[in-house]
Design an enzyme around this catalytic site. Structure first.
Site, mmCIF file in Angstrom:
data_model
loop_
_atom_site.group_PDB
_atom_site.id
_atom_site.type_symbol
_atom_site.label_atom_id
_atom_site.label_comp_id
_atom_site.label_asym_id
_atom_site.label_seq_id
_atom_site.Cartn_x
_atom_site.Cartn_y
_atom_site.Cartn_z
ATOM 1 N N SER A 172 0.843 -1.076 -0.051
ATOM 2 C CA SER A 172 -0.066 0.108 -0.058
ATOM 3 C C SER A 172 0.830 1.340 -0.007
ATOM 4 O O SER A 172 2.136 1.104 0.283
ATOM 5 C CB SER A 172 -0.882 0.056 1.260
ATOM 6 O OG SER A 172 -1.539 1.238 1.533
ATOM 7 N N TYR A 183 -2.713 -0.935 10.487
ATOM 8 C CA TYR A 183 -2.850 -1.143 9.014
ATOM 9 C C TYR A 183 -1.331 -0.431 8.289
ATOM 10 O O TYR A 183 -0.670 -1.184 7.702
ATOM 11 C CB TYR A 183 -3.754 -0.616 8.448
ATOM 12 C CG TYR A 183 -3.792 -0.610 6.991
ATOM 13 C CD1 TYR A 183 -4.313 -1.793 6.158
ATOM 14 C CD2 TYR A 183 -3.373 0.201 6.111
ATOM 15 C CE1 TYR A 183 -4.296 -2.135 4.812
ATOM 16 C CE2 TYR A 183 -3.394 0.232 4.636
ATOM 17 C CZ TYR A 183 -3.881 -0.978 4.015
ATOM 18 O OH TYR A 183 -3.921 -0.926 2.635
#
Length: 253
Positions: A144, A157
């Site tokens: 990401s 995350y």
């Protein structure tokens, strides 16, 4: 560009939805034999049936946080295909979205790391047992832009995706002797069911926001390149697809 993927065997985790599903269709379009792993058995069987009309496809239900079952699923698929040429790790969770650090327990934090980081380690360890016998083995993780920058109130995350970036580099070094390339695709926000659920927004509303949004199919194209022999010199790196955000200076000129 000739990708040289026809007849290869690839395994995808998190295969039934979002980026994983897009990767499955993209690889099938190149004539790749597909092994699909996901914890949603009903959706997995349906996808197996759909793709099986085009290419040999095997689905095995498993949760990446169950080391025994997950490892067995990887072995079952690899054995069924007589080996593996590529593995793509798409399974992931966003975790405690919109929560302050004070409100995140250690158990919740560890659960996100278990899926997003430890699960990818298990995928690498188990698939490497088979990839090392391929003529052009490749392992691709879905990272990401949060591997580089921290989105607010997404502590676990952010940490998991940052760790995944370094795992990519470490595995590229450790598996180089086996000829296994390890790379990571790092997109900014993608129009997936997970993103829409987190934001409590529809696909149409998401695409009307004042920030750019990419499709799962666009991300799958990056995966195709990194999986293929066409990217043979590329190893231990990240392909960032964020519309140039990381390249921007904070200087207000």
């Amino acid at each position: 560009m000739e990708l040289g993927l026809a007849g290869k065997a690839a395994l995808i985790t998190g295969a039934v939805s979002g980026i994983g599903r897009a990767c499955a269709y993209a690889l099938a379009g190149e004539g790749v034999r597909l092994g699909l792993i996901d914890r949603d058995e009903d959706a997995g069987r349906l996808l197996e049936s759909e793709l099986g009309a085009c290419v040999p496809t095997r689905f095995v239900a498993a949760d990446v946080t169950d080391e025994v079952a997950f490892s067995a699923a990887i072995g079952e698929i690899a054995t069924g295909f007589g080996g593996l040429d590529a593995a793509v790790g798409c399974a992931g969770v966003s975790g405690q979205f919109g929560r302050d650090v004070d409100d995140v327990s250690a158990a919740e934090f560890n659960q996100v790391l278990h899926v997003n980081l430890t699960g990818q380690f298990i995928l690498a360890r188990e698939s490497a047992r088979h990839l090392r016998f391929s003529g052009s083995p490749s392992l691709v993780f879905l990272g990401s832009d949060s591997s580089f920058v921290a989105a607010p109130r997404m502590l676990a995350y952010n940490a998991s995706k940052g760790g995944l970036l370094q795992l990519t580099r470490a595995l590229a070094v450790d598996l180089a002797g086996d000829g296994i390339r390890v790379n990571c695709v790092c997109p900014s926000i993608v129009d997936t069911p997970l993103a829409r659920d987190d934001l409590m927004i529809s696909s149409e509303e998401l695409r009307r926001q004042d920030y750019p949004v990419q499709s799962p199919e666009q991300v799958a194209n990056h995966v195709l390149y990194l999986v293929s022999p066409a990217s043979y010199p590329v190893n231990g790196t990240s392909l960032v697809s964020d519309f140039g955000y990381l390249a921007r200076s904070s200087f207000p000129a």
